[in-house]
Design an enzyme around this catalytic site. Structure first.
Site, short mmCIF file in Angstrom:
data_model
loop_
_atom_site.label_atom_id
_atom_site.label_comp_id
_atom_site.label_asym_id
_atom_site.label_seq_id
_atom_site.Cartn_x
_atom_site.Cartn_y
_atom_site.Cartn_z
N SER A 275 0.85 -1.20 0.00
CA SER A 275 0.00 0.00 0.00
C SER A 275 0.88 1.24 0.00
O SER A 275 2.01 1.22 0.49
CB SER A 275 -0.86 -0.01 1.26
OG SER A 275 -1.38 1.28 1.51
N SER A 276 0.31 2.33 -0.50
CA SER A 276 1.09 3.57 -0.55
C SER A 276 1.36 4.16 0.84
O SER A 276 2.17 5.06 0.98
CB SER A 276 0.36 4.61 -1.41
OG SER A 276 -0.91 4.88 -0.88
N CYS A 277 0.68 3.63 1.88
CA CYS A 277 0.92 4.18 3.21
C CYS A 277 2.23 3.71 3.82
O CYS A 277 2.58 4.12 4.92
CB CYS A 277 -0.24 3.87 4.14
SG CYS A 277 -0.39 2.12 4.48
N TYR B 45 -0.68 -0.68 10.05
CA TYR B 45 -0.86 -1.30 8.72
C TYR B 45 0.42 -1.14 7.90
O TYR B 45 0.88 -2.09 7.25
CB TYR B 45 -2.03 -0.60 8.03
CG TYR B 45 -2.42 -1.15 6.69
CD1 TYR B 45 -2.99 -2.41 6.57
CD2 TYR B 45 -2.25 -0.40 5.53
CE1 TYR B 45 -3.38 -2.90 5.34
CE2 TYR B 45 -2.64 -0.88 4.30
CZ TYR B 45 -3.21 -2.13 4.21
OH TYR B 45 -3.60 -2.62 2.98
N LYS C 291 2.93 -3.97 6.23
CA LYS C 291 3.21 -4.03 4.79
C LYS C 291 4.71 -3.89 4.50
O LYS C 291 5.23 -4.53 3.58
CB LYS C 291 2.41 -2.95 4.06
CG LYS C 291 0.90 -3.21 4.05
CD LYS C 291 0.56 -4.47 3.29
CE LYS C 291 -0.94 -4.70 3.15
NZ LYS C 291 -1.24 -5.97 2.46
N HIS D 37 -13.15 3.23 2.94
CA HIS D 37 -12.33 4.32 2.42
C HIS D 37 -13.23 5.47 1.96
O HIS D 37 -14.45 5.31 1.83
CB HIS D 37 -11.45 3.83 1.27
CG HIS D 37 -10.39 2.88 1.71
ND1 HIS D 37 -10.51 1.52 1.60
CD2 HIS D 37 -9.19 3.10 2.30
CE1 HIS D 37 -9.44 0.94 2.09
NE2 HIS D 37 -8.61 1.87 2.52
O1 GFB Z 1 -9.78 6.87 2.20
P1 GFB Z 1 -9.39 7.23 3.58
O2 GFB Z 1 -10.19 6.62 4.68
O3 GFB Z 1 -7.90 6.80 3.83
O4 GFB Z 1 -9.48 8.82 3.78
P2 GFB Z 1 -6.41 7.40 3.72
C1 GFB Z 1 -8.93 9.70 2.85
C2 GFB Z 1 -9.28 11.13 3.22
O5 GFB Z 1 -10.68 11.33 2.99
C3 GFB Z 1 -9.02 11.51 4.68
C4 GFB Z 1 -11.27 11.97 4.10
O6 GFB Z 1 -8.52 12.84 4.71
C5 GFB Z 1 -10.43 11.46 5.28
O7 GFB Z 1 -10.58 12.29 6.41
N1 GFB Z 1 -12.70 11.68 4.16
C6 GFB Z 1 -13.71 12.57 3.95
C7 GFB Z 1 -13.28 10.50 4.45
N2 GFB Z 1 -14.90 12.00 4.14
C8 GFB Z 1 -14.67 10.70 4.44
C9 GFB Z 1 -15.53 9.61 4.73
O8 GFB Z 1 -16.76 9.71 4.77
N3 GFB Z 1 -14.92 8.40 4.97
C10 GFB Z 1 -13.55 8.24 4.94
N4 GFB Z 1 -13.02 7.02 5.17
N5 GFB Z 1 -12.71 9.29 4.69
C11 GFB Z 1 -5.95 4.92 4.24
C12 GFB Z 1 -5.02 4.21 5.17
O9 GFB Z 1 -5.62 6.24 4.39
O10 GFB Z 1 -5.76 4.61 2.87
C13 GFB Z 1 -4.78 2.81 4.80
O11 GFB Z 1 -5.52 4.36 6.48
C14 GFB Z 1 -4.56 2.60 3.33
O12 GFB Z 1 -3.68 2.35 5.52
C15 GFB Z 1 -5.63 3.28 2.52
O13 GFB Z 1 -3.29 3.07 2.94
C16 GFB Z 1 -5.43 3.13 1.04
O14 GFB Z 1 -6.00 7.61 2.30
O15 GFB Z 1 -6.24 8.59 4.60
#
Ligand code: GFB
Length: 328
Positions: free
Chosen positions: A126-128, A155, A159, A198
Protein backbone atom coordinates in the site's frame (compact mmCIF):
# COMPACT_ATOMS: atom_id res chain seq x y z
CA UNK A 1 14.39 -5.08 -24.30
CA UNK A 2 10.88 -4.41 -25.64
CA UNK A 3 7.40 -4.89 -24.30
CA UNK A 4 4.69 -6.48 -26.42
CA UNK A 5 3.69 -3.01 -27.57
CA UNK A 6 7.25 -2.47 -28.76
CA UNK A 7 8.11 0.17 -26.17
CA UNK A 8 11.66 0.12 -24.81
CA UNK A 9 11.74 -0.86 -21.16
CA UNK A 10 14.21 -0.72 -18.29
CA UNK A 11 16.17 -3.97 -18.12
CA UNK A 12 14.91 -6.24 -15.35
CA UNK A 13 15.48 -9.95 -15.17
CA UNK A 14 12.35 -11.28 -16.82
CA UNK A 15 10.91 -14.23 -14.99
CA UNK A 16 11.73 -17.72 -16.27
CA UNK A 17 8.47 -18.58 -14.65
CA UNK A 18 5.99 -17.20 -17.17
CA UNK A 19 2.44 -18.21 -16.28
CA UNK A 20 1.12 -21.06 -18.41
CA UNK A 21 -2.59 -21.73 -18.77
CA UNK A 22 -2.15 -25.07 -16.98
CA UNK A 23 -0.49 -23.50 -13.92
CA UNK A 24 -2.41 -23.56 -10.66
CA UNK A 25 -3.05 -20.06 -9.39
CA UNK A 26 -3.93 -19.16 -5.80
CA UNK A 27 -5.35 -15.68 -5.24
CA UNK A 28 -5.42 -15.14 -1.48
CA UNK A 29 -8.40 -12.83 -0.96
CA UNK A 30 -10.23 -13.79 -4.18
CA UNK A 31 -13.57 -12.45 -2.91
CA UNK A 32 -12.21 -9.03 -1.96
CA UNK A 33 -12.14 -5.98 -4.21
CA UNK A 34 -8.54 -6.54 -5.34
CA UNK A 35 -8.52 -10.34 -5.44
CA UNK A 36 -11.78 -10.53 -7.39
CA UNK A 37 -10.44 -7.99 -9.89
CA UNK A 38 -7.25 -10.02 -10.38
CA UNK A 39 -9.37 -13.13 -10.95
CA UNK A 40 -11.55 -11.36 -13.55
CA UNK A 41 -8.41 -10.12 -15.34
CA UNK A 42 -6.81 -13.59 -15.39
CA UNK A 43 -10.04 -15.21 -16.59
CA UNK A 44 -10.30 -12.67 -19.40
CA UNK A 45 -6.75 -13.68 -20.41
CA UNK A 46 -7.72 -17.37 -20.52
CA UNK A 47 -6.54 -18.63 -17.11
CA UNK A 48 -8.90 -21.03 -15.38
CA UNK A 49 -6.91 -23.25 -13.02
CA UNK A 50 -7.61 -21.50 -9.73
CA UNK A 51 -7.42 -22.96 -6.25
CA UNK A 52 -9.71 -21.04 -3.91
CA UNK A 53 -10.51 -20.84 -0.22
CA UNK A 54 -12.88 -18.39 1.44
CA UNK A 55 -11.81 -16.94 4.78
CA UNK A 56 -14.33 -19.27 6.46
CA UNK A 57 -12.70 -22.27 4.82
CA UNK A 58 -9.12 -21.20 5.52
CA UNK A 59 -8.06 -18.71 8.19
CA UNK A 60 -4.82 -17.36 6.75
CA UNK A 61 -3.74 -16.24 10.23
CA UNK A 62 -3.54 -19.89 11.29
CA UNK A 63 -0.07 -21.28 10.64
CA UNK A 64 -1.00 -24.97 10.76
CA UNK A 65 -3.97 -24.53 8.41
CA UNK A 66 -1.98 -22.52 5.87
CA UNK A 67 0.82 -25.08 6.00
CA UNK A 68 -1.63 -27.89 5.31
CA UNK A 69 -3.31 -25.98 2.48
CA UNK A 70 -0.04 -25.27 0.66
CA UNK A 71 1.25 -28.83 1.19
CA UNK A 72 -1.94 -30.30 -0.26
CA UNK A 73 -2.62 -27.85 -3.09
CA UNK A 74 0.91 -26.82 -4.13
CA UNK A 75 -0.08 -23.76 -6.18
CA UNK A 76 2.34 -22.59 -8.88
CA UNK A 77 1.56 -18.86 -8.67
CA UNK A 78 0.33 -16.85 -5.70
CA UNK A 79 -1.22 -13.39 -5.61
CA UNK A 80 -1.28 -12.29 -1.96
CA UNK A 81 -4.27 -9.94 -1.93
CA UNK A 82 -5.70 -11.05 1.42
CA UNK A 83 -5.35 -8.47 4.16
CA UNK A 84 -7.17 -6.67 6.93
CA UNK A 85 -7.91 -3.34 5.24
CA UNK A 86 -9.98 -0.25 5.83
CA UNK A 87 -10.12 3.50 5.73
CA UNK A 88 -8.54 6.04 8.00
CA UNK A 89 -10.87 5.43 10.94
CA UNK A 90 -10.63 1.62 10.86
CA UNK A 91 -6.82 1.81 10.63
CA UNK A 92 -6.71 4.16 13.58
CA UNK A 93 -9.19 2.23 15.74
CA UNK A 94 -8.23 -1.40 15.18
CA UNK A 95 -4.49 -0.82 15.47
CA UNK A 96 -3.79 -4.21 17.06
CA UNK A 97 -5.68 -6.22 14.40
CA UNK A 98 -4.18 -4.26 11.52
CA UNK A 99 -0.73 -5.24 12.76
CA UNK A 100 -1.43 -8.78 13.99
CA UNK A 101 -3.76 -10.05 11.25
CA UNK A 102 -1.66 -8.68 8.42
CA UNK A 103 1.65 -9.94 9.79
CA UNK A 104 0.17 -13.40 10.40
CA UNK A 105 -1.45 -13.64 6.96
CA UNK A 106 1.60 -12.56 5.04
CA UNK A 107 4.11 -14.51 7.16
CA UNK A 108 2.13 -17.71 6.67
CA UNK A 109 1.48 -17.28 2.95
CA UNK A 110 4.97 -16.08 2.02
CA UNK A 111 6.75 -18.69 4.14
CA UNK A 112 4.62 -21.63 2.93
CA UNK A 113 5.05 -20.42 -0.65
CA UNK A 114 8.79 -20.77 -0.06
CA UNK A 115 8.48 -24.16 1.67
CA UNK A 116 6.36 -25.68 -1.11
CA UNK A 117 8.33 -24.17 -4.00
CA UNK A 118 5.79 -21.73 -5.43
CA UNK A 119 7.18 -20.55 -8.79
CA UNK A 120 6.31 -16.94 -8.19
CA UNK A 121 4.50 -14.86 -5.58
CA UNK A 122 3.23 -11.29 -5.70
CA UNK A 123 2.75 -9.43 -2.42
CA UNK A 124 0.42 -6.43 -2.50
CA UNK A 125 1.27 -3.55 -0.19
CA UNK A 126 0.00 0.00 0.00
CA UNK A 127 1.09 3.57 -0.55
CA UNK A 128 0.92 4.18 3.21
CA UNK A 129 4.32 2.47 3.58
CA UNK A 130 5.94 5.81 2.73
CA UNK A 131 6.89 8.45 5.30
CA UNK A 132 4.18 10.99 6.04
CA UNK A 133 6.39 13.78 4.73
CA UNK A 134 7.97 11.89 1.82
CA UNK A 135 8.85 14.09 -1.17
CA UNK A 136 6.00 14.01 -3.71
CA UNK A 137 5.47 12.19 -5.96
CA UNK A 138 6.68 9.29 -3.80
CA UNK A 139 9.47 7.32 -5.38
CA UNK A 140 10.22 3.70 -4.42
CA UNK A 141 13.49 4.94 -2.84
CA UNK A 142 11.59 6.93 -0.19
CA UNK A 143 10.87 3.75 1.82
CA UNK A 144 12.15 3.99 5.42
CA UNK A 145 13.46 7.53 5.07
CA UNK A 146 11.17 9.08 7.73
CA UNK A 147 8.35 8.77 10.25
CA UNK A 148 5.08 7.17 9.13
CA UNK A 149 1.58 8.71 9.21
CA UNK A 150 0.29 7.85 12.74
CA UNK A 151 -3.30 6.92 11.72
CA UNK A 152 -2.08 3.94 9.68
CA UNK A 153 1.30 3.15 11.16
CA UNK A 154 0.37 -0.42 12.24
CA UNK A 155 -0.86 -1.30 8.72
CA UNK A 156 2.20 0.32 7.16
CA UNK A 157 4.61 -1.53 9.46
CA UNK A 158 3.01 -4.85 8.50
CA UNK A 159 3.21 -4.03 4.79
CA UNK A 160 6.86 -2.93 5.09
CA UNK A 161 7.60 -6.28 6.80
CA UNK A 162 5.98 -8.05 3.82
CA UNK A 163 8.19 -6.22 1.33
CA UNK A 164 11.29 -7.06 3.36
CA UNK A 165 10.21 -10.68 3.68
CA UNK A 166 9.87 -11.07 -0.10
CA UNK A 167 13.28 -9.45 -0.59
CA UNK A 168 14.88 -11.63 2.09
CA UNK A 169 13.55 -14.89 0.61
CA UNK A 170 14.71 -13.73 -2.83
CA UNK A 171 18.23 -12.85 -1.69
CA UNK A 172 18.73 -15.85 0.62
CA UNK A 173 16.88 -18.56 -1.31
CA UNK A 174 16.40 -17.16 -4.81
CA UNK A 175 12.61 -17.23 -4.42
CA UNK A 176 10.84 -15.31 -7.20
CA UNK A 177 8.77 -13.18 -4.80
CA UNK A 178 7.88 -9.63 -5.87
CA UNK A 179 6.03 -6.76 -4.20
CA UNK A 180 3.80 -4.06 -5.63
CA UNK A 181 2.48 -0.93 -3.88
CA UNK A 182 -0.94 0.15 -5.11
CA UNK A 183 -2.28 3.63 -4.57
CA UNK A 184 -5.77 4.19 -3.03
CA UNK A 185 -8.18 1.85 -4.82
CA UNK A 186 -11.91 1.63 -5.55
CA UNK A 187 -14.09 -0.66 -7.65
CA UNK A 188 -16.58 -3.54 -7.60
CA UNK A 189 -16.82 -5.42 -4.27
CA UNK A 190 -15.65 -2.38 -2.32
CA UNK A 191 -16.67 -1.88 1.33
CA UNK A 192 -19.50 0.63 1.87
CA UNK A 193 -19.66 0.43 5.66
CA UNK A 194 -19.30 4.04 6.77
CA UNK A 195 -17.37 3.14 9.92
CA UNK A 196 -14.50 1.36 8.22
CA UNK A 197 -14.61 2.12 4.49
CA UNK A 198 -12.33 4.32 2.42
CA UNK A 199 -13.37 7.80 1.38
CA UNK A 200 -14.59 7.06 -2.15
CA UNK A 201 -17.19 4.37 -1.37
CA UNK A 202 -18.15 6.27 1.80
CA UNK A 203 -18.96 9.39 -0.20
CA UNK A 204 -20.88 7.45 -2.88
CA UNK A 205 -23.06 6.03 -0.14
CA UNK A 206 -23.48 9.34 1.68
CA UNK A 207 -24.45 11.31 -1.46
CA UNK A 208 -26.78 8.57 -2.68
CA UNK A 209 -28.53 8.31 0.69
CA UNK A 210 -28.81 12.10 1.01
CA UNK A 211 -30.32 12.32 -2.50
CA UNK A 212 -32.92 9.65 -1.76
CA UNK A 213 -33.83 11.20 1.58
CA UNK A 214 -33.68 14.84 0.42
CA UNK A 215 -31.11 15.65 3.12
CA UNK A 216 -29.80 19.23 2.82
CA UNK A 217 -26.17 18.32 3.57
CA UNK A 218 -23.57 15.59 3.29
CA UNK A 219 -20.80 15.35 5.88
CA UNK A 220 -17.25 15.13 4.56
CA UNK A 221 -14.60 14.22 7.14
CA UNK A 222 -11.67 16.58 7.71
CA UNK A 223 -10.77 19.74 5.84
CA UNK A 224 -11.19 18.35 2.32
CA UNK A 225 -7.71 19.57 1.45
CA UNK A 226 -5.72 16.28 1.62
CA UNK A 227 -4.61 15.14 -1.81
CA UNK A 228 -5.11 11.54 -2.86
CA UNK A 229 -4.64 9.43 -5.95
CA UNK A 230 -7.29 6.85 -6.90
CA UNK A 231 -7.10 3.85 -9.19
CA UNK A 232 -9.89 1.54 -10.35
CA UNK A 233 -9.38 -2.06 -9.19
CA UNK A 234 -9.59 -3.32 -12.80
CA UNK A 235 -6.60 -1.17 -13.75
CA UNK A 236 -4.74 -2.35 -10.65
CA UNK A 237 -5.48 -5.98 -11.53
CA UNK A 238 -4.21 -5.49 -15.07
CA UNK A 239 -0.99 -3.98 -13.70
CA UNK A 240 -0.58 -6.90 -11.28
CA UNK A 241 -0.96 -9.53 -14.00
CA UNK A 242 1.38 -7.52 -16.25
CA UNK A 243 4.05 -7.37 -13.50
CA UNK A 244 3.58 -11.03 -12.59
CA UNK A 245 4.61 -11.80 -16.18
CA UNK A 246 7.17 -9.05 -16.77
CA UNK A 247 8.93 -8.22 -13.50
CA UNK A 248 11.22 -10.35 -11.34
CA UNK A 249 13.40 -8.32 -9.04
CA UNK A 250 13.89 -7.20 -5.49
CA UNK A 251 12.70 -3.65 -5.07
CA UNK A 252 8.96 -3.20 -5.29
CA UNK A 253 6.97 -1.32 -7.94
CA UNK A 254 4.50 1.51 -7.27
CA UNK A 255 1.15 1.10 -9.03
CA UNK A 256 -0.51 4.46 -9.47
CA UNK A 257 -2.00 6.80 -12.01
CA UNK A 258 0.30 9.75 -11.35
CA UNK A 259 -2.83 11.94 -10.99
CA UNK A 260 -4.11 13.45 -7.75
CA UNK A 261 -7.26 15.13 -6.53
CA UNK A 262 -8.23 16.91 -3.30
CA UNK A 263 -10.82 15.21 -1.11
CA UNK A 264 -13.13 18.19 -1.66
CA UNK A 265 -12.81 17.89 -5.46
CA UNK A 266 -13.42 14.14 -5.17
CA UNK A 267 -16.56 14.89 -3.15
CA UNK A 268 -17.70 17.38 -5.81
CA UNK A 269 -17.19 14.81 -8.59
CA UNK A 270 -19.12 12.13 -6.70
CA UNK A 271 -21.87 14.64 -5.95
CA UNK A 272 -22.21 15.30 -9.71
CA UNK A 273 -22.15 11.61 -10.66
CA UNK A 274 -24.84 10.80 -8.08
CA UNK A 275 -26.84 13.89 -9.01
CA UNK A 276 -27.15 15.36 -5.52
CA UNK A 277 -28.18 19.02 -5.18
CA UNK A 278 -27.41 19.80 -1.51
CA UNK A 279 -24.35 21.04 0.34
CA UNK A 280 -21.06 19.55 1.51
CA UNK A 281 -20.30 20.16 5.21
CA UNK A 282 -16.89 19.53 6.80
CA UNK A 283 -16.54 17.50 10.01
CA UNK A 284 -13.34 18.89 11.47
CA UNK A 285 -13.39 16.43 14.39
CA UNK A 286 -12.30 13.72 11.92
CA UNK A 287 -8.63 13.31 10.93
CA UNK A 288 -7.18 14.37 7.57
CA UNK A 289 -4.40 11.78 7.67
CA UNK A 290 -1.47 12.21 5.30
CA UNK A 291 -1.60 15.65 3.63
CA UNK A 292 -0.57 14.33 0.23
CA UNK A 293 -0.11 10.81 -1.13
CA UNK A 294 0.87 10.71 -4.79
CA UNK A 295 2.80 7.79 -6.22
CA UNK A 296 5.70 8.24 -8.58
CA UNK A 297 4.59 5.71 -11.21
CA UNK A 298 7.55 6.24 -13.55
CA UNK A 299 9.09 2.82 -12.83
CA UNK A 300 5.82 1.13 -13.85
CA UNK A 301 5.40 3.41 -16.86
CA UNK A 302 8.98 2.65 -17.97
CA UNK A 303 8.23 -1.07 -17.71
CA UNK A 304 5.48 -0.44 -20.28
CA UNK A 305 2.18 -0.24 -18.38
CA UNK A 306 -0.25 2.66 -17.88
CA UNK A 307 -3.74 2.87 -16.41
CA UNK A 308 -6.79 3.25 -18.69
CA UNK A 309 -9.78 4.19 -16.51
CA UNK A 310 -10.16 7.87 -15.61
CA UNK A 311 -11.45 8.77 -12.15
CA UNK A 312 -14.74 10.18 -13.45
CA UNK A 313 -15.42 7.14 -15.69
CA UNK A 314 -14.47 4.80 -12.87
CA UNK A 315 -16.81 6.46 -10.37
CA UNK A 316 -19.63 6.44 -12.94
CA UNK A 317 -19.20 2.75 -13.68
CA UNK A 318 -19.01 1.82 -9.99
CA UNK A 319 -22.16 3.84 -9.22
CA UNK A 320 -24.18 2.49 -12.16
CA UNK A 321 -23.21 -1.11 -11.40
CA UNK A 322 -23.75 -0.99 -7.64
CA UNK A 323 -26.10 -3.81 -6.75
CA UNK A 324 -26.99 -2.64 -3.25
CA UNK A 325 -28.12 0.94 -2.94
CA UNK A 326 -30.81 0.42 -0.31
CA UNK A 327 -28.66 1.70 2.51
CA UNK A 328 -31.34 3.57 4.42
O1 GFB B 1 -9.78 6.87 2.20
P1 GFB B 1 -9.39 7.23 3.58
O2 GFB B 1 -10.19 6.62 4.68
O3 GFB B 1 -7.90 6.80 3.83
O4 GFB B 1 -9.48 8.82 3.78
P2 GFB B 1 -6.41 7.40 3.72
C1 GFB B 1 -8.93 9.70 2.85
C2 GFB B 1 -9.28 11.13 3.22
O5 GFB B 1 -10.68 11.33 2.99
C3 GFB B 1 -9.02 11.51 4.68
C4 GFB B 1 -11.27 11.97 4.10
O6 GFB B 1 -8.52 12.84 4.71
C5 GFB B 1 -10.43 11.46 5.28
O7 GFB B 1 -10.58 12.29 6.41
N1 GFB B 1 -12.70 11.68 4.16
C6 GFB B 1 -13.71 12.57 3.95
C7 GFB B 1 -13.28 10.50 4.45
N2 GFB B 1 -14.90 12.00 4.14
C8 GFB B 1 -14.67 10.70 4.44
C9 GFB B 1 -15.53 9.61 4.73
O8 GFB B 1 -16.76 9.71 4.77
N3 GFB B 1 -14.92 8.40 4.97
C10 GFB B 1 -13.55 8.24 4.94
N4 GFB B 1 -13.02 7.02 5.17
N5 GFB B 1 -12.71 9.29 4.69
C11 GFB B 1 -5.95 4.92 4.24
C12 GFB B 1 -5.02 4.21 5.17
O9 GFB B 1 -5.62 6.24 4.39
O10 GFB B 1 -5.76 4.61 2.87
C13 GFB B 1 -4.78 2.81 4.80
O11 GFB B 1 -5.52 4.36 6.48
C14 GFB B 1 -4.56 2.60 3.33
O12 GFB B 1 -3.68 2.35 5.52
C15 GFB B 1 -5.63 3.28 2.52
O13 GFB B 1 -3.29 3.07 2.94
C16 GFB B 1 -5.43 3.13 1.04
O14 GFB B 1 -6.00 7.61 2.30
O15 GFB B 1 -6.24 8.59 4.60
Amino acid sequence: SKTRSGKTIIEHRKTDNGMRKSDKIYIAGHRGMVGSAIKRNLEAKGFSNFVERTSNELDLRNQANVKEFFANEKPDFVFLAAAKVGGIQANNTYRAEFLYDNLMIQNNVIHQSHVTGVKKLMFLGSSCIYPKMAPQPMNEDALLTGKLEPTNEPYAIAKIAGIKMCDAYRSQYGSDFISVMPTNLYGPNDNYNLNNSHVLPALIRKFHTAKKQNDPEVIMWGTGSPLREFMHADDLADACVFLMEEYSDSGFVNIGTGEEVSIFDLATTIKQVVGYQGNITKDLTKPDGTPRKLMDASKLHNLGWKHKISLKEGIESVYINLETKDWF
